[in-house]
Design an enzyme around this catalytic site. Structure first.
Site, short mmCIF file in Angstrom:
data_model
loop_
_atom_site.label_atom_id
_atom_site.label_comp_id
_atom_site.label_asym_id
_atom_site.label_seq_id
_atom_site.Cartn_x
_atom_site.Cartn_y
_atom_site.Cartn_z
CD GLU A 110 78.31 42.04 17.16
OE1 GLU A 110 78.80 41.12 17.82
OE2 GLU A 110 77.20 41.95 16.61
CD GLU A 115 77.18 41.16 12.01
OE1 GLU A 115 76.72 40.23 12.70
OE2 GLU A 115 78.32 41.63 12.20
C1 GLA Z 1 77.89 39.05 15.46
C2 GLA Z 1 79.23 39.29 14.80
C3 GLA Z 1 79.46 38.45 13.58
C4 GLA Z 1 78.95 37.05 13.78
C5 GLA Z 1 77.50 37.11 14.15
C6 GLA Z 1 76.86 35.75 14.30
O1 GLA Z 1 76.92 39.93 15.10
O2 GLA Z 1 79.45 40.64 14.49
O3 GLA Z 1 80.85 38.44 13.33
O4 GLA Z 1 79.67 36.42 14.78
O5 GLA Z 1 77.36 37.78 15.37
O6 GLA Z 1 75.48 35.86 14.53
#
Ligand code: GLA
Ligand code: ZN
Length: 688
Positions: A154, A309
């Site tokens: 991210e 995710e």
């Molecule tokens: C983001 C991050 C993860 C985690 C999630 C929690 O997407 O990439 O490492 O922190 O949020 O929702």
């Protein structure tokens, strides 16, 4: 059809796995593998944020633990997406090289802590990343268990350190060449902010210059460029070892900070992290927004993508971390697949025991067993994916409608002063147009102003305040060649350096395309409304639609008036127009309407343009149809986001994709899903 992960061309199911947190718990790995098999998990992401275990001391690398884990997973049919660890740097590095830490926009360097807290310009940080990426690639890029690189995590944020400032000055100099050009582009003579030497160029600072819109916009462009450049170096390091192992970076949907369209060329696969606030009010509205995010992410490469995710239950960072109600996990997971995802991946596999995310949802809770409600929901989702895998994998989505969403436009709209500093609602407007199309099962790409428009029948371009270079010309050609364009109020106001268009708006020749002149724009106070009243013969129902917030006052200059304002001093003037231009036509919606108008308006266009729908059937409220297309078979996902059971009568020739049985009607409980197979619509040769 190109597979997103050629070493394992299947729908992926699994998620982020951080066994490095559990190395002193010897039984955990075996238990995890047992549970992963039970949950139909075939792929995990390893190494995200694991730098301090991969390089515990400067120059001392230890990959043995990772190698063992990858091998054990692989023996059990579980593949690995391997991350580069650059999302968080180890303590020793920041201690020895403070320049790797980020400087905030008040000019103060952050202390060690958090993640994403590093300077993307720092030559030291770049070198450290290059070294570890290269070594990871040398060690693992030939391993058949490793199917994809997960580059960093991210990417986000900006740094204001002296190195970044210098890079920004260079960037500005390169772009404008002379101070005269710069002063003109940024209109710097305003308030005497005229630049007389390059070293006066600074980023917009908390206690400094933030009133030059051109500067603010260029800083955001620079931040994207710098991030892409950093990512490119990361990718170069791993690709130099093995050019065939694909790369992705996990993006964040409509995240405001980066122009994700600029990432598309460097990534083999787009992936993103999907965290809607389910059950916060109306789930249909939440599903509509998730659908738009999926469409946006798919449109970056206009290709299959990965959901990297999502949470199997709740997050721990939303205001209220509500549990997903029974059925919602399968429903939301299959929504991603319906929009072209080749995976359902989670954050996270096992809940960490301590620190920041110990209360974030995970497949395996602290009880450590597979006997939880959440675990069973994940199992069921895994079953769906297994059953659909071979059929769904070769299909994709090829919309004939494009909705323009552009980050540069968003930055400029939101930065401008006026006409409604209490909210211009650009993103909400894009989402409203998307929702009206989505509810009808009309597949839509969300693209920016740089993408080609050739493949579309309809281009919807709401609030195109800023025209990027070449965009107005592309729109003009699109309409000339027979396309239908929908434009709105607050369009064609500024050029790509945020200077107002001269000679009438919408600028850059678009007055001729729309056949109108937008002389003024009225902003309405909260709660104030006007109406849009269709003319007879407009193809719209005879009712007055409420409009609010922004009303463009336009003169028809060749356009046909389809609706007029119902009140105020501009009562009777055009509120909706259409103008034939070349072989096509351009609609102009002069005011912000509600969904009621958009639904009726797009129904009119659907019929007029014979736009394909996912399902030729009347859908009850809350039920959405989405189609994945294939050569031999198409698949229609019917999903009920409403709270009550619904029945859908199907057209002839459909079978249940899982059982193979013919079906003529489906009964969908609340949050119910049905996947149907029908004749293939064939795939156009649109590979990019
Ligand atoms: C983001 C991050 C993860 C985690 C999630 C929690 O997407 O990439 O490492 O922190 O949020 O929702
Ligand atoms: Zn910096």
């Amino acid at each position: 059809m190109k597979a997103v992960t050629p070493r394992f061309p299947h729908l992926l199911h699994g998620g982020d796995y951080n066994p490095e947190q559990w190395l002193s718990y010897p039984d955990v790995l075996a238990k995890d593998i047992e549970l992963m098999k039970k949950a139909h998990v075939n792929c995990v992401s390893l190494g995200i944020f694991a730098w301090s275990h991969l390089e515990p001391e400067e120059g001392v690398y230890d990959f043995s633990w990772l190698e063992t884990i990858i091998a054990k997973l692989y023996e059990n049919g579980i593949y690995t997406i391997l991350a580069t660890p650059s999302g968080a740097r180890p303590r020793w590095m920041a201690q020895k090289y403070p320049e790797v830490l980020r400087v905030a926009n008040n000019g103060v360097r952050n202390a060690y802590g958090d993640r994403h807290n590093h300077c993307l310009t720092s030559p030291i940080y770049r070198d450290k990343v290059k070294q570890i990426n290269t070594r990871l690639a040398q060690h693992f890029a030939g391993n058949p268990a490793v199917i994809l690189w997960h580059i960093s995590n991210e990417y986000s944020g900006a740094c204001y350190c002296p190195l970044c400032r210098k890079a920004f000055t260079q960037w500005v100099k390169q772009k404008y060449g002379t101070l005269e050009n710069l002063n003109h582009a940024w209109w710097a003579d305003f308030w005497s902010h005229t630049y007389t030497s390059w070293d006066q160029v600074e980023p917009p600072l908390a206690n400094g210059d933030s009133t030059l819109h051109g500067l603010n916009l260029d800083w955001k462009r620079f931040t994207t460029d710098q991030t892409v450049d950093f990512m490119r170096e990361e990718i170069r390091a791993v690709k130099q070892v093995n050019p065939t192992l694909p790369v992705t970076a996990n993006l964040m949907g409509f995240f405001d900070g980066l122009d994700y369209f600029r990432f598309g060329d460097d990534l083999d696969v787009v992936s993103w992290d999907n965290y809607p606030c389910w059950h916060q009010g109306d789930n249909v509205a939440i599903a509509a927004q998730a659908a738009a995010s999926h469409d946006l992410m798919r449109s970056i490469k206009r290709a299959p993508w990965l959901q990297m995710e999502s949470t199997p239950s709740m997050t721990n960072w939303q205001d209220v971390s509500k549990l997903k109600r029974p059925g919602m996990h399968e429903l939301s997971s299959l929504q991603a697949v319906a929009h072209g995802a080749q995976s359902v991946q989670y954050f996270q596999w096992r809940k960490s025991r301590g620190s920041f995310e110990k209360l974030h949802g995970a497949v395996v809770d602290h009880n450590g067993e597979g006997n939880t409600r959440v675990f069973h929901d994940v199992e069921k989702t895994g079953e769906w994916l297994q059953q659909l895998d071979a059929k769904i994998y070769p299909t994709r989505i090829q919309p004939r409608v494009a909705l323009i969403y552009d980050w540069e436009n968003r930055w400029a709209v939101e930065d401008a002063k006026g006409p409604r500093n209490s909210g211009l609602h650009y993103l909400e407007t894009v989402l409203a147009h998307h929702r009206a199309l989505w509810e009808k099962g009309i597949a839509t790409d969300l693209i920016d102003m740089t993408k080609s428009l050739d493949r579309y029948k309809l281009v919807v371009a709401p609030m195109n305040y800023l025209y990027r270079k070449g965009y107005a010309e592309a729109l003009r050609q699109f309409v000339e060649n027979g396309g239908t364009l929908v434009g709105t109020y607050w369009s064609g106001i500024v050029d790509d350096t945020d200077l107002c268009c001269l000679g009438g708006m919408p600028g850059q020749g678009m007055m001729e395309v729309f056949g109108i002149w937008n002389e003024e724009t009225d902003a309405l106070y909260e709660g104030e409304t006007n109406t849009l009243v269709p003319e007879t013969g407009s193809g719209l129902p005879q009712k007055a639609y409420e409009v609010r917030e922004l009303c463009a006052l336009v003169h028809a200059q060749g356009a046909q008036v389809l609706a007029a304002y119902g009140s105020d001093f501009y009562q009777g003037t055009p509120a909706l127009t259409v103008h034939p231009y070349g072989k096509g036509q351009a609609y102009y919606v002069a005011a912000r309407t509600g969904l009621d108008f958009l639904r009726d308006f797009y129904e009119k266009l659907r019929l007029e343009l014979a736009l394909p729908r996912a399902l030729q059937a009347e859908l009850p409220a809350g039920v959405i149809a989405t189609r994945r297309q294939g050569d031999e078979h198409d698949f229609v996902f019917l999903q009920n986001y409403g709270d009550s059971e619904q029945v859908v009568q199907l057209p002839a020739g459909m079978t249940d994709a899982v059982t193979g049985e013919p079906v003529d009607k489906v009964q969908l409980p609340a949050y119910g899903i049905s996947v149907l197979q029908t004749a293939g619509s064939g795939l156009a040769a649109w590979e990019e």
